[in-house]
Motif scaffolding. Structure first.
Motif, PDB file in Angstrom:
ATOM      1  N   LEU A   1       0.832  -1.205   0.000  1.00 21.41           N
ATOM      2  CA  LEU A   1       0.000   0.000   0.000  1.00 21.41           C
ATOM      3  C   LEU A   1       0.862   1.249   0.000  1.00 21.41           C
ATOM      4  O   LEU A   1       0.576   2.206  -0.710  1.00 21.41           O
ATOM      5  CB  LEU A   1      -0.930   0.004   1.211  1.00 21.41           C
ATOM      6  N   TYR A   2       1.896   1.263   0.818  1.00 23.76           N
ATOM      7  CA  TYR A   2       2.834   2.381   0.850  1.00 23.76           C
ATOM      8  C   TYR A   2       4.052   1.983   1.680  1.00 23.76           C
ATOM      9  O   TYR A   2       4.039   0.990   2.386  1.00 23.76           O
ATOM     10  CB  TYR A   2       2.198   3.662   1.407  1.00 23.76           C
ATOM     11  N   TYR A   3       5.098   2.773   1.554  1.00 23.62           N
ATOM     12  CA  TYR A   3       6.327   2.588   2.314  1.00 23.62           C
ATOM     13  C   TYR A   3       6.480   3.738   3.291  1.00 23.62           C
ATOM     14  O   TYR A   3       5.955   4.823   3.069  1.00 23.62           O
ATOM     15  CB  TYR A   3       7.558   2.610   1.397  1.00 23.62           C
ATOM     16  N   GLY A   4       7.248   3.524   4.330  1.00 20.07           N
ATOM     17  CA  GLY A   4       7.600   4.585   5.252  1.00 20.07           C
ATOM     18  C   GLY A   4       8.974   4.310   5.821  1.00 20.07           C
ATOM     19  O   GLY A   4       9.424   3.166   5.842  1.00 20.07           O
ATOM     20  N   ASP A   5       9.646   5.351   6.227  1.00 20.72           N
ATOM     21  CA  ASP A   5      10.977   5.206   6.818  1.00 20.72           C
ATOM     22  C   ASP A   5      10.898   5.379   8.320  1.00 20.72           C
ATOM     23  O   ASP A   5      10.106   6.182   8.819  1.00 20.72           O
ATOM     24  CB  ASP A   5      11.940   6.258   6.250  1.00 20.72           C
ATOM     25  N   VAL A   6      11.703   4.628   9.030  1.00 15.54           N
ATOM     26  CA  VAL A   6      11.836   4.781  10.478  1.00 15.54           C
ATOM     27  C   VAL A   6      13.321   4.873  10.796  1.00 15.54           C
ATOM     28  O   VAL A   6      14.161   4.353  10.063  1.00 15.54           O
ATOM     29  CB  VAL A   6      11.198   3.629  11.274  1.00 15.54           C
ATOM     30  N   VAL A   7      13.642   5.549  11.869  1.00 15.19           N
ATOM     31  CA  VAL A   7      15.023   5.692  12.317  1.00 15.19           C
ATOM     32  C   VAL A   7      15.246   4.726  13.470  1.00 15.19           C
ATOM     33  O   VAL A   7      14.407   4.603  14.360  1.00 15.19           O
ATOM     34  CB  VAL A   7      15.291   7.146  12.780  1.00 15.19           C
ATOM     35  N   VAL A   8      16.367   4.020  13.426  1.00 16.65           N
ATOM     36  CA  VAL A   8      16.723   3.130  14.519  1.00 16.65           C
ATOM     37  C   VAL A   8      17.356   3.979  15.613  1.00 16.65           C
ATOM     38  O   VAL A   8      18.319   4.700  15.382  1.00 16.65           O
ATOM     39  CB  VAL A   8      17.699   2.027  14.063  1.00 16.65           C
ATOM     40  N   GLY A   9      16.767   3.904  16.795  1.00 16.60           N
ATOM     41  CA  GLY A   9      17.222   4.726  17.903  1.00 16.60           C
ATOM     42  C   GLY A   9      18.065   3.944  18.899  1.00 16.60           C
ATOM     43  O   GLY A   9      18.559   2.854  18.617  1.00 16.60           O
ATOM     44  N   VAL A  10      18.204   4.511  20.072  1.00 16.46           N
ATOM     45  CA  VAL A  10      18.993   3.925  21.148  1.00 16.46           C
ATOM     46  C   VAL A  10      18.486   2.523  21.452  1.00 16.46           C
ATOM     47  O   VAL A  10      17.280   2.291  21.557  1.00 16.46           O
ATOM     48  CB  VAL A  10      18.904   4.817  22.408  1.00 16.46           C
ATOM     49  N   GLY A  11      19.392   1.574  21.565  1.00 15.36           N
ATOM     50  CA  GLY A  11      19.030   0.213  21.903  1.00 15.36           C
ATOM     51  C   GLY A  11      18.269  -0.514  20.807  1.00 15.36           C
ATOM     52  O   GLY A  11      17.622  -1.526  21.054  1.00 15.36           O
ATOM     53  N   GLY A  12      18.320  -0.005  19.564  1.00 15.90           N
ATOM     54  CA  GLY A  12      17.639  -0.649  18.453  1.00 15.90           C
ATOM     55  C   GLY A  12      16.156  -0.341  18.382  1.00 15.90           C
ATOM     56  O   GLY A  12      15.416  -0.968  17.630  1.00 15.90           O
ATOM     57  N   ARG A  13      15.702   0.637  19.134  1.00 19.12           N
ATOM     58  CA  ARG A  13      14.277   0.976  19.148  1.00 19.12           C
ATOM     59  C   ARG A  13      13.863   1.657  17.852  1.00 19.12           C
ATOM     60  O   ARG A  13      14.584   2.485  17.315  1.00 19.12           O
ATOM     61  CB  ARG A  13      13.967   1.898  20.318  1.00 19.12           C
ATOM     62  N   ILE A  14      12.675   1.288  17.371  1.00 25.58           N
ATOM     63  CA  ILE A  14      12.092   1.972  16.218  1.00 25.58           C
ATOM     64  C   ILE A  14      10.703   2.472  16.615  1.00 25.58           C
ATOM     65  O   ILE A  14      10.028   1.881  17.456  1.00 25.58           O
ATOM     66  CB  ILE A  14      11.996   1.075  14.961  1.00 25.58           C
ATOM     67  N   THR A  15      10.311   3.565  16.004  1.00 22.57           N
ATOM     68  CA  THR A  15       8.980   4.104  16.217  1.00 22.57           C
ATOM     69  C   THR A  15       8.194   3.926  14.933  1.00 22.57           C
ATOM     70  O   THR A  15       8.601   4.412  13.879  1.00 22.57           O
ATOM     71  CB  THR A  15       9.039   5.599  16.588  1.00 22.57           C
ATOM     72  N   ILE A  16       7.079   3.227  15.019  1.00 26.46           N
ATOM     73  CA  ILE A  16       6.213   3.047  13.863  1.00 26.46           C
ATOM     74  C   ILE A  16       5.401   4.330  13.719  1.00 26.46           C
ATOM     75  O   ILE A  16       4.749   4.758  14.674  1.00 26.46           O
ATOM     76  CB  ILE A  16       5.301   1.826  14.049  1.00 26.46           C
ATOM     77  N   PRO A  17       5.436   4.962  12.552  1.00 26.87           N
ATOM     78  CA  PRO A  17       4.718   6.230  12.379  1.00 26.87           C
ATOM     79  C   PRO A  17       3.232   6.117  12.745  1.00 26.87           C
ATOM     80  O   PRO A  17       2.597   5.083  12.515  1.00 26.87           O
ATOM     81  CB  PRO A  17       4.899   6.543  10.891  1.00 26.87           C
ATOM     82  N   GLN A  18       2.698   7.195  13.309  1.00 29.24           N
ATOM     83  CA  GLN A  18       1.311   7.227  13.777  1.00 29.24           C
ATOM     84  C   GLN A  18       0.326   6.808  12.689  1.00 29.24           C
ATOM     85  O   GLN A  18      -0.602   6.045  12.941  1.00 29.24           O
ATOM     86  CB  GLN A  18       0.972   8.628  14.299  1.00 29.24           C
ATOM     87  N   GLU A  19       0.517   7.301  11.471  1.00 23.98           N
ATOM     88  CA  GLU A  19      -0.402   6.959  10.375  1.00 23.98           C
ATOM     89  C   GLU A  19      -0.451   5.446  10.152  1.00 23.98           C
ATOM     90  O   GLU A  19      -1.527   4.871   9.961  1.00 23.98           O
ATOM     91  CB  GLU A  19       0.028   7.660   9.088  1.00 23.98           C
ATOM     92  N   MET A  20       0.706   4.792  10.194  1.00 18.83           N
ATOM     93  CA  MET A  20       0.742   3.345  10.006  1.00 18.83           C
ATOM     94  C   MET A  20       0.055   2.632  11.160  1.00 18.83           C
ATOM     95  O   MET A  20      -0.685   1.666  10.948  1.00 18.83           O
ATOM     96  CB  MET A  20       2.181   2.848   9.877  1.00 18.83           C
ATOM     97  N   ARG A  21       0.299   3.088  12.390  1.00 20.12           N
ATOM     98  CA  ARG A  21      -0.350   2.473  13.553  1.00 20.12           C
ATOM     99  C   ARG A  21      -1.865   2.580  13.430  1.00 20.12           C
ATOM    100  O   ARG A  21      -2.591   1.626  13.719  1.00 20.12           O
ATOM    101  CB  ARG A  21       0.144   3.109  14.846  1.00 20.12           C
ATOM    102  N   GLU A  22      -2.349   3.740  13.000  1.00 20.11           N
ATOM    103  CA  GLU A  22      -3.795   3.921  12.837  1.00 20.11           C
ATOM    104  C   GLU A  22      -4.336   3.022  11.729  1.00 20.11           C
ATOM    105  O   GLU A  22      -5.371   2.378  11.896  1.00 20.11           O
ATOM    106  CB  GLU A  22      -4.106   5.383  12.542  1.00 20.11           C
ATOM    107  N   ASP A  23      -3.641   2.969  10.585  1.00 18.83           N
ATOM    108  CA  ASP A  23      -4.088   2.129   9.467  1.00 18.83           C
ATOM    109  C   ASP A  23      -4.148   0.654   9.858  1.00 18.83           C
ATOM    110  O   ASP A  23      -4.991  -0.102   9.370  1.00 18.83           O
ATOM    111  CB  ASP A  23      -3.171   2.294   8.253  1.00 18.83           C
ATOM    112  N   LEU A  24      -3.233   0.237  10.726  1.00 22.62           N
ATOM    113  CA  LEU A  24      -3.165  -1.166  11.148  1.00 22.62           C
ATOM    114  C   LEU A  24      -4.017  -1.459  12.376  1.00 22.62           C
ATOM    115  O   LEU A  24      -4.134  -2.611  12.783  1.00 22.62           O
ATOM    116  CB  LEU A  24      -1.705  -1.550  11.433  1.00 22.62           C
ATOM    117  N   GLY A  25      -4.585  -0.426  12.965  1.00 25.34           N
ATOM    118  CA  GLY A  25      -5.399  -0.628  14.162  1.00 25.34           C
ATOM    119  C   GLY A  25      -4.579  -1.059  15.357  1.00 25.34           C
ATOM    120  O   GLY A  25      -5.052  -1.813  16.208  1.00 25.34           O
TER     121      GLY A  25
END
Length: 63
Positions: free
Chosen positions: A7-31
């Protein structure tokens, strides 16, 4: 076996300890909600390229 289409792509940045944040729009689309469990699979091609696939586990009915 299900076949999915992109459906679409999105980029995430790998943070401290390997943490990633899933963008809000994707979280909403996925419920996705706080406390949901995600399953992760790492795939590899015969040439050694790797990718990570995530999906939300099916919620189990409460007993």
């Amino acid at each position: 076996m299900a076949i999915y289409r992109t459906l679409y792509y999105g980029d995430v940045v790998v943070g401290v300890g390997g943490r990633i944040t899933i963008p809000q729009e994707m979280r909403e689309d996925l419920g996705m909600d706080e406390g949901d469990t995600l399953t992760i699979r790492v795939e590899e091609t015969h040439q050694g390229a790797r990718q990570m696939v995530l999906w939300r586990a099916e919620q189990q009915p409460e007993e």
